[in-house]
Design an enzyme around this catalytic site. Structure first.
Site, PDB file in Angstrom:
ATOM      1  N   HIS A 125       0.859  -1.182   0.000  1.00  0.00           N
ATOM      2  CA  HIS A 125       0.000   0.000   0.000  1.00  0.00           C
ATOM      3  C   HIS A 125       0.897   1.235   0.000  1.00  0.00           C
ATOM      4  CE1 HIS A 125      -2.777   3.011   1.712  1.00  0.00           C
ATOM      5  NE2 HIS A 125      -3.781   2.203   1.411  1.00  0.00           N
ATOM      6  N   GLN A 141      -4.682  -4.695   7.344  1.00  0.00           N
ATOM      7  CA  GLN A 141      -5.713  -5.646   6.953  1.00  0.00           C
ATOM      8  C   GLN A 141      -5.708  -6.880   7.850  1.00  0.00           C
ATOM      9  OE1 GLN A 141      -8.012  -4.973   4.724  1.00  0.00           O
ATOM     10  NE2 GLN A 141      -7.087  -3.077   3.986  1.00  0.00           N
ATOM     11  N   LYS A 175     -10.275   0.367  10.359  1.00  0.00           N
ATOM     12  CA  LYS A 175     -10.523  -0.920   9.700  1.00  0.00           C
ATOM     13  C   LYS A 175     -10.894  -2.002  10.713  1.00  0.00           C
ATOM     14  CE  LYS A 175      -7.138   0.188   6.085  1.00  0.00           C
ATOM     15  NZ  LYS A 175      -8.056   0.617   5.037  1.00  0.00           N
ATOM     16  N   CYS A 208      -4.789   2.396  -3.766  1.00  0.00           N
ATOM     17  CA  CYS A 208      -3.575   2.918  -3.127  1.00  0.00           C
ATOM     18  C   CYS A 208      -2.405   1.957  -3.309  1.00  0.00           C
ATOM     19  CB  CYS A 208      -3.804   3.196  -1.645  1.00  0.00           C
ATOM     20  SG  CYS A 208      -4.968   4.535  -1.339  1.00  0.00           S
ATOM     21  N   ASP A 226       3.077  -4.143   8.118  1.00  0.00           N
ATOM     22  CA  ASP A 226       1.826  -3.419   7.900  1.00  0.00           C
ATOM     23  C   ASP A 226       0.685  -4.376   8.204  1.00  0.00           C
ATOM     24  OD1 ASP A 226      -0.444  -2.154   7.015  1.00  0.00           O
ATOM     25  OD2 ASP A 226       0.316  -1.686   5.011  1.00  0.00           O
TER      26      ASP A 226
END
Length: 401
Positions: A120, A200, A223, A359, A197
């Site tokens: 991303h 998600q 999220k 993104c 990261d």
């Protein structure tokens, strides 16, 4: 196959959207919020908002307690032990920039930062710009045909000049869990720092970061069924100690005169100014809600929905899935149809999906695509949502093909 969601009623916006004729299938961008979060925000604002860590009065003490309670809840969700390893930011992007500026001093010209081809923009651009500022080499790990970071190629590309590895846990485009165990081990063997990261991945159950063994882990509240404007940075104590302060102001300062200052260590030393107090308290309420659920039931529901989504997409002529999505989302293109045209027709039928580059412009370019449609699911979605999506998709394809 009927897949009702027993938690649907806990999210009032889902019913409101349905009354507006909308089917929400964009949870990977931002999730809808449980009533427990809404109640917590209302209580905070209606019963006395106050700044944290700075006041002796009761409202300030209560706000500080609730704020710090959330720090503890996050540490439990991530299984990291000490809550002093949790830094609150104003978003995941803010956390990545904190790292890129806070670690800048550890790099020398020609050192290497390793990322992957699927990152991303939030986990690409801060490192890209750091490399440009410091004369570093940015190394991009390639992907396999199934959309996973290529571990064998990584073994050749992660080397003695690697100072940092920054990779995603779960791709926001390809929907696949990445081979972090192998990648992090390769980086550790070279003495490199590691950044994950988790924007998600963190959504799908509590994480065990002690077992994962990364130096830093980043995610965003919005999220994880929490408020927007809040990010979380986990750092091991030793890793946090290498960070230099990057924003300056109230709260983070220990002592100062007009000409010099000393600063607090993490976490407060990296929370300059007034933090997103209500948002942090709201995140705590969302975590309380998630912890009240049966994680196996949630995982089973998400897996069933995802299987139905994949099978339905693959059953339609001309549909091509990107990668091998395993959970919660699927990105796809249709032969001969522009993603924007398809998204327009879905939108007209009240289907809220994401279209474009997500993104991740370099990733889409590497796939030879201008964009794609992404369908992403939350625990509140059910089989009726998928049925409405597929009916709308069929009507759109009939017009466009």
């Amino acid at each position: 196959m009927l897949l009702p969601s027993p938690w649907r009623a806990d999210f009032p916006a889902i019913a409101a959207l349905q009354r507006q004729g909308q089917t929400y299938l964009d949870s990977a961008a931002t999730a809808q919020k449980p009533q427990a979060l809404i109640d917590a925000l209302t209580h905070y604002y209606a019963n006395g908002a106050a700044n944290v860590h700075r006041a002796q009065h009761l409202p300030g003490a209560l706000a500080t307690q609730a704020f710090e309670d959330t720090r503890h809840k996050v540490s439990q969700w991530l299984n990291v032990g000490s809550s002093g390893q949790i830094v609150f930011t104003h978003g995941a992007t803010s956390a990545f920039n904190l790292l890129a500026y806070g670690l800048e001093h550890v790099f020398e010209p020609d050192d290497e930062i390793v990322i992957s081809a699927l990152e991303h923009h939030a986990n690409l651009l801060p490192w890209q710009q750091l490399a440009l500022r410091r004369g570093l080499k940015l190394v991009v790990l390639p992907l396999t045909e199934t959309g996973l970071i290529d571990v064998e190629a990584a073994a050749c590309l992660i080397g003695p000049r690697t100072r940092l590895l920054a990779v995603s846990q779960l791709s926001n485009v390809l929907g696949a869990w990445q081979p972090l165990t192998e990648l992090l081990a390769q980086a550790r063997a070279q003495g490199a720092m590691t950044v994950v990261d988790g924007a998600q991945g963190v959504v799908h159950g509590g994480q065990d970061l002690q077992a994962l063994g990364c130096d830093f882990y980043v995610f965003s509240s919005h999220k994880l069924y929490g408020p927007d404007g809040v990010g979380v940075l986990y750092g091991r104590h030793q890793a946090l100690a290498t960070l230099r302060h990057w924003q300056f102001g109230g709260e983070m300062v220990l002592q100062t005169n007009y000409y010099e200052a000393t600063f607090r260590p993490a976490p407060l030393g990296f929370e300059a100014g007034t933090p997103p107090i209500a948002g942090v308290i709201g995140l705590g309420a969302s975590l309380d809600y998630l912890n009240s659920l049966d994680p196996l039931a949630v995982a089973k529901h998400e897996a069933g929905l995802h299987q139905a989504l994949r099978e339905g997409l693959l059953a339609r002529e001309g549909v091509q899935l990107l990668g091998s999505p395993e959970l919660a989302l699927a990105s796809f293109v249709v032969d001969g149809i522009h993603n924007a045209d398809l998204a327009h027709l879905l939108t007209e039928q009240g289907i809220a999906v994401r279209a474009g580059h997500h993104c991740a412009i370099p990733l889409l370019k590497s796939l030879g695509l201008a964009g794609a449609i992404r369908v992403s699911l939350g625990m509140y979605n059910d089989s009726d949502d998928l049925e409405r999506f597929f009916n709308a998709l069929d009507q759109a394809l009939e017009l466009l093909q």
